[in-house]
Design an enzyme around this catalytic site. Structure first.
Site, PDB file in Angstrom:
ATOM      1  N   LYS A  79       2.315 -20.774  -2.572  1.00  0.00           N
ATOM      2  CA  LYS A  79       2.641 -22.032  -1.880  1.00  0.00           C
ATOM      3  C   LYS A  79       3.516 -21.730  -0.663  1.00  0.00           C
ATOM      4  O   LYS A  79       4.428 -20.892  -0.747  1.00  0.00           O
ATOM      5  CB  LYS A  79       3.367 -22.955  -2.871  1.00  0.00           C
ATOM      6  CG  LYS A  79       3.681 -24.344  -2.345  1.00  0.00           C
ATOM      7  CD  LYS A  79       4.312 -25.202  -3.444  1.00  0.00           C
ATOM      8  CE  LYS A  79       4.679 -26.588  -2.987  1.00  0.00           C
ATOM      9  NZ  LYS A  79       5.298 -27.397  -4.057  1.00  0.00           N
ATOM     10  N   SER A 154       3.240 -31.858  -4.973  1.00  0.00           N
ATOM     11  CA  SER A 154       3.101 -31.296  -3.656  1.00  0.00           C
ATOM     12  C   SER A 154       2.365 -29.954  -3.606  1.00  0.00           C
ATOM     13  O   SER A 154       1.963 -29.531  -2.526  1.00  0.00           O
ATOM     14  CB  SER A 154       4.491 -31.111  -3.038  1.00  0.00           C
ATOM     15  OG  SER A 154       5.241 -30.168  -3.771  1.00  0.00           O
ATOM     16  N   SER A 178       5.533 -31.326  -9.186  1.00  0.00           N
ATOM     17  CA  SER A 178       4.607 -30.755  -8.194  1.00  0.00           C
ATOM     18  C   SER A 178       3.744 -29.594  -8.651  1.00  0.00           C
ATOM     19  O   SER A 178       2.846 -29.185  -7.917  1.00  0.00           O
ATOM     20  CB  SER A 178       5.385 -30.325  -6.963  1.00  0.00           C
ATOM     21  OG  SER A 178       5.615 -31.453  -6.172  1.00  0.00           O
TER      22      SER A 178
END
Ligand code: GLN
Length: 505
Positions: A79, A154, A178
């Protein structure tokens, strides 16, 4: 052998045996990224050259009979909230669009040390604030199960790239859900470890008392494999726990006989999609058939989770994000009007000084609307006269939520339930209504507030073919049981083996 079909556990074994070369494996996933990323937008940066070079070195070492690491040859997507020394780290924000970190995050260096191959950086909500990936400054990620839908957020890019077989494993971060929520909406397995289990050095901070890094993969066994490498104390992160790291992969065998799983009847109240409710109840039945006992429990303060989280997280964010002012960190605006000598005229804002103008414009231009909203909410809640009514009150409620868990874990070993009230929603469906977007975190924020671990994995599909997620939560450092119960579920079911139709990949 088709590496894209293999689990992480199998990839690592095949590379070790010499049945699969690390280069062949990396090439397979890189080609899948190149073919699919145009439609899914899961990656912000791909490091083809670096990944292939790293794989070639691993192959050479293996052929020469030299030792190779426990994740040798395993492609991993990271990420874009984690610093990488060889790739930009943008946090999906214009503010950090050109930021090249000088060092690797602890998680990234542990992965490299273990000979995993970092293939690229994944898309996300800006600064990890969001639940749909639509807050990315670089365009939303699309859900591989239905390209008109959000992958969740997210860590949407990390979830979507695993679901679309662009990487066998991805790293996400979870402040209020997330990892678990996008894993649930994309039909993969995602683990948010206990607060402090994984070092956050090099993780760009959102809300420091809640943030945690974890693995996202196709199965619990694959998450166990990756957690073994990334967990552990780091002197560079004083909040990382000084606790030995179990061999999670070796603790999966024991059956679930005698394990008590709590079910919270309130989870099934109004608002839960009936197909999700059915999938979740069926998951409880599978766990029961595996020997577990399911007991109804009460979590009286759970309903305050979302308002508590949406005070504490923005308060911490407003403080953490103060550093992005165009001088200390982050993108700086073009030369200020005041410096050019054309002080505000024709209705433009009159700034007190060129410095203030530079701060204001750098922040105004660099941050997207949701990040600004959080900074304003947090600044307001922390300001003199409001602090006690908002922040201090939220901290008290946080304590009650934590106490609910401590009380519940006197009677049960795990708590099960939905991870998200609905399956993946349409892109654009909630963007005009921040409150509706905040409510997607209903089932996930409490684990972060309490500092405990949670895992989410697929437990069924809706009639229209969208994945349904199941969540398990455990007391602090309960990862061995979380992984064992999820792995047991996956030995008895095949939901986690389903793949999106080729046409949408
Ligand atoms: N959706 C939540 C938020 O917007 C959680 C985000 C996260 O866990 N990073 O804050």
């Amino acid at each position: 052998m088709q590496p894209a079909e293999l689990s992480a556990v199998d990839i690592v074994a095949a590379v070790r045996q010499g049945d699969l070369s690390a280069v062949q494996c990396a090439e397979t996933f890189l080609s899948r990224i190149e073919a699919g990323n145009g439609s899914i937008n899961a990656f912000l940066n791909v490091d083809r050259e670096g990944a292939v070079a790293c794989a070639a070195k691993i192959d050479a070492r293996r052929r020469a009979g030299q030792p190779i690491g426990p994740l040798a040859g395993l492609p991993v997507a990271v990420k874009d909230v984690l610093c990488t020394a060889n790739l930009p780290t943008t946090c999906a924000s214009k503010m950090l669009e050109h930021f090249q970190p000088p060092y690797d995050a602890d998680t990234v260096s542990r992965l490299r040390q273990a000979d995993a191959i970092i293939v690229g950086k994944t898309n996300m909500d800006e600064f990890a604030m969001g639940g749909s990936n639509e807050n990315s400054a670089f365009g939303p990620v699309r859900n591989p199960w239905d390209l008109s839908r959000a992958p969740g957020g997210s860590s949407g890019g990390s979830a979507a790239c695993v679901a679309a077989d662009m990487a066998p494993v991805a790293i996400g971060s979870d402040t209020g859900g997330s990892i678990r929520q996008p894993a649930g909406l994309c039909g993969i397995t995602g683990l948010k470890p206990t607060y402090g289990r994984v070092s956050r050095r090099g993780l760009i901070a959102f809300a420091s008392s809640l943030d945690q890094i974890g693995p996202m993969a196709r199965s619990a066994a694959d998450c166990a494999l990756v957690l073994e490498t990334i967990a552990g104390h780091d002197p560079g992160d004083s909040t990382s726990l000084v606790a030995s790291v179990p061999r999670y992969t070796e603790l999966l065998e024991q059956p679930l006989t005698g394990v008590r799983i709590g079910r919270v009847p309130d989870h099934f109240a109004e608002g839960l999609d009936p197909e999700v409710a059915k999938g979740v109840e069926e998951a409880f039945a599978v766990l029961k058939a595996a020997g577990a006992t399911v007991l109804d429990i009460r979590m009286p303060h759970a309903k305050y989770g979302v308002p508590t989280y949406y005070l504490i997280a923005p308060c911490e964010a407003s403080s953490n994000l103060a550093r992005y002012d165009g001088a200390h960190y982050g993108r700086r605006c073009e030369e200020t009007a005041a410096r050019k000598g054309s002080r505000a005229s024709n209705g433009a804002i009159a700034y007190d000084s060129p410095l203030v103008e530079m701060y204001c414009r750098s922040r105004g231009e660099g941050f997207g609307p949701e990040v600004k909203r959080r900074i304003m909410l947090g600044t307001y809640a922390l300001s003199a006269g409001y602090y006690d009514a908002y922040y201090a009150k939220a901290m008290k409620v946080r304590r009650l939520i934590r106490q609910d868990y401590l009380d519940a874990f006197e009677h049960v070993d795990l708590i099960g339930g939905p991870v998200s009230a609905t399956p993946a929603f349409k892109l654009g469906e909630k963007t005009g209504d921040p409150l509706a977007m905040y409510l997607v975190d209903l089932y996930t924020v409490a684990a972060n507030l309490a500092g405990i671990g949670g895992i989410s994995f697929p437990c069924g599909f809706t009639k229209s073919g969208l994945p349904i997620g199941f969540q398990l939560q455990a007391p602090a450092l309960g990862e061995p049981l979380l992984l064992r119960a999820s792995d047991r579920f996956q030995r008895l079911t095949d939901w986690h083996l389903r793949r999106p139709k080729k046409s949408v990949r």
